[in-house]
Design an enzyme around this catalytic site. Structure first.
Site, PDB file in Angstrom:
ATOM      1  N   ARG A  31       0.830  -1.207   0.000  1.00  0.00           N
ATOM      2  CA  ARG A  31       0.000   0.000   0.000  1.00  0.00           C
ATOM      3  C   ARG A  31       0.866   1.260   0.000  1.00  0.00           C
ATOM      4  NH1 ARG A  31      -5.503  -0.385   0.737  1.00  0.00           N
ATOM      5  NH2 ARG A  31      -5.678  -2.462   1.555  1.00  0.00           N
ATOM      6  N   HIS A  69     -19.683   8.702   1.198  1.00  0.00           N
ATOM      7  CA  HIS A  69     -19.939   7.314   1.547  1.00  0.00           C
ATOM      8  C   HIS A  69     -21.444   7.057   1.442  1.00  0.00           C
ATOM      9  CE1 HIS A  69     -19.224   3.451   3.420  1.00  0.00           C
ATOM     10  NE2 HIS A  69     -20.269   3.672   4.177  1.00  0.00           N
TER      11      HIS A  69
HETATM   12  C1  GRF Z   1     -20.850   6.093  -4.953  1.00  0.00           C
HETATM   13  O1  GRF Z   1     -22.026   5.471  -4.490  1.00  0.00           O
HETATM   14  C2  GRF Z   1     -19.944   6.368  -3.807  1.00  0.00           C
HETATM   15  O2  GRF Z   1     -20.605   6.809  -2.663  1.00  0.00           O
HETATM   16  C3  GRF Z   1     -19.391   4.983  -3.583  1.00  0.00           C
HETATM   17  O3  GRF Z   1     -19.136   4.498  -4.878  1.00  0.00           O
HETATM   18  C4  GRF Z   1     -20.026   5.111  -5.787  1.00  0.00           C
HETATM   19  C5  GRF Z   1     -19.197   5.807  -6.822  1.00  0.00           C
HETATM   20  O4  GRF Z   1     -19.924   6.214  -7.919  1.00  0.00           O
HETATM   21  N1  GRF Z   1     -18.277   4.961  -2.694  1.00  0.00           N
HETATM   22  P1  GRF Z   1     -19.243   7.173  -9.009  1.00  0.00           P
HETATM   23  O5  GRF Z   1     -17.895   6.576  -9.377  1.00  0.00           O
HETATM   24  O6  GRF Z   1     -19.118   8.530  -8.409  1.00  0.00           O
HETATM   25  O7  GRF Z   1     -20.192   7.119 -10.163  1.00  0.00           O
END
Ligand code: GRF
Length: 195
Positions: free
Chosen positions: A65, A109
Site C-alpha cells: 500500500r 460514503h
Molecule cells: C458512490 O455510491 C460512492 O458513494 C461509492 O461508490 C459510488 C461511486 O460512484 N463509494 P461514481 O464513481 O461517483 O459514479
C-alpha cells in the site's frame, strides 16, 4: 481560488458533478483527477471535461500500500491541491497518506454514517429492515469512514427495493450533496449540511 484534486476508481459520476459545479463564483477549481485504475471510465470523462488526469495501477503494488501511495503522491503533489476529494475511490488509504491532507480531504460514503461504514452498505441497510438510507460526506481521518460529518442526505427505502434500486436512488442524491458540501467547505464552512 482553491485547487481541488479528485480521486476515483470507477464511473466517476460524483467526480463529474463536482467538476461541473466548480465554475463562475465558486471558490474552487478542479486541477487533477487521478485513479488507482487506468481503465476507470471516469478518467475519460475527466479528460473530456478538460481536466488533467493521472493513473497509478494499484495491482502493480501487491501487498504494498505504501509503495502505491508513494507513486500516487507524485502527480498529486505536483498539482498542489488545497482540497482532495475522494469520489468512489475504492482503496483504503494509510494513516501516513491521510496525514498529508489533514483537514483537507473529503469522502462521500453511501450510507447514513455512523451506520454501515465499509462495503455493501445498501444490502446491509435493506437486510436490517431500515426505512431510510442515504449518503454522507465526511472529512477523512485515519479511521475508515469515521471523520467529522460535513453533510448528509436521506432517502426512503421502499418495499421491494433491491441493492441496485436503492443504490440508484442514493447516487442521485449523492450528486446533489457532494457539490453543495464542497462549495461550503471551500468557503471555510464545516458545519454539517443536512439535505
Ligand atoms: C458512490 O455510491 C460512492 O458513494 C461509492 O461508490 C459510488 C461511486 O460512484 N463509494 P461514481 O464513481 O461517483 O459514479
Amino acid at each position: 481560488m482553491k485547487r481541488v484534486a479528485i480521486l476515483i476508481s470507477g464511473s466517476g459520476s460524483n467526480m463529474v458533478r463536482l467538476v461541473e459545479s466548480m465554475t463562475g463564483d465558486h471558490p474552487a477549481r478542479p486541477v487533477l483527477v487521478a485513479s488507482n485504475d487506468p481503465s476507470a471510465v471516469g478518467l475519460q470523462k475527466a479528460a473530456g471535461l478538460g481536466i488533467a488526469t493521472a493513473a497509478v495501477d494499484h495491482s502493480r503494488f501487491p501487498q504494498d500500500r505504501a509503495g502505491f501511495e508513494a507513486e500516487l503522491l507524485g502527480p498529486l503533489l505536483d498539482a498542489s491541491p488545497d482540497i482532495l476529494c475522494l469520489a468512489g475511490f475504492m482503496r483504503v488509504l494509510t494513516p501516513k497518506f491521510v496525514a498529508k491532507f489533514t483537514g483537507r480531504m473529503l469522502n462521500i460514503h453511501p450510507s447514513l454514517l455512523p451506520l454501515y461504514p465499509g462495503l455493501d452498505t445498501h444490502a446491509r441497510a435493506i437486510s436490517a429492515g431500515d426505512s431510510e438510507a442515504g449518503a454522507t460526506v465526511h472529512e477523512v481521518t485515519p479511521e475508515l469512514d469515521s471523520g467529522p460529518i460535513l453533510g448528509q442526505v436521506r432517502v426512503p427505502i421502499l418495499p421491494g427495493d433491491t441493492e441496485q434500486s436503492l443504490a440508484a436512488r442514493v447516487l442521485e442524491q449523492e450528486h446533489r450533496l457532494y457539490p453543495a458540501v464542497l462549495r461550503r467547505f471551500a468557503e471555510g464552512d464545516r458545519s454539517p449540511l443536512m439535505l
